[in-house]
Design a protein around this motif. Sequence first.
Motif: not given
Length: 346
Positions: A2-3, A259, A308, A322, A326-327, A330, A333-334
């Motif tokens: 995850i960027e 987000n 991450l 964001t 990125v969803s 994500d 998850r982050a």
Amino acid sequence: MIELRSDTFTLPTARMREAMLGAQLGDDVYGEDPTVRALEERAADLLGKAAACLLPSGTMANLAAIMTHCPRGSKILVGAESDIYVYEAHGASVVGGIGYEPLPNQADGRILLTDLAAGFPPDPEDPQFALPGLICLENTQNRCGGVVLPSEYLAEVRAFADGHGLPVHMDGARIFNAAVAAGTPVSEITRYADSVQFCLSKGLSAPIGSIVAGSAEFIRGVRRVRKMLGGGMRQAGIIAAAGLVALEETDRLAEDHANARLLAEGLAGVAGIELDPAVVQTNIVMFRVTDPRFSWETFVRAASRHGLRVGELGHGRIRAVTHSGVSKADIDRAVAIVHQVLSEGP
């Protein structure tokens, strides 16, 4: 992975790739690329300016604007936390012979008018002092957490600049984030500045390119400086085509802002993280790791090992940004990764 290090880590959309493939091309150094011309005209119209110029990067775009505004031996009044001062290698000094007067940024991104006034010499006739040639603002203000400068403040700076006979340049790398957050057309923000730079390659998700906009005479000067800096491009329509698509999709930035707020709210609930979600206005989330087992460096490395990527942005703060890559999943998850990292330790 995850960027979240930066909103430049995005890939062009399928629509952008299709537009790039079918772009009409010409030689932009001679002003003959129709797609570049279309992008520049569209950008100028959106920003309420007479003309615009495509450049390869935001750093070059800001430098070209500064050098067009300022004579050698003058200085710019700029925020000490601004990207122009911190991250652009002091190009105005190295290339343009122009000094920097770094002034304090408030937590909300503003430079107080009293601090701007302090950037003027006590006696403008005294040849020992460099004279200000330009005021630079940044909107949104990156190192202050992606905050939006209030329109009332922009009007105050405009009046101050007019009273002192100075132009105003706005580093609006994320200016469309500011417009979406404020719920206003971008031209309502940029009308307070003589020139504006914005990036196509940040939240707007184009692969490359930045725009400078201003008066027709000013943009003629920018084109000359662009050529001198090596920024003249040939068949640049392949870049401009993605930029045109990006300018049609600026409303999508609201998703990034939503987000970012979700991320901030999630991180605020993790023990060992210091963060006030209320300060998050756009797509940038700044936080600190207070768990004494971690430094910011060890936290960043541990997060990367778990999938991450975040980065440090001065004063020991961690930045997460964001973007279109990125969803919401994500984000969830982050937050889980941060919780895991702090649970396990370095």
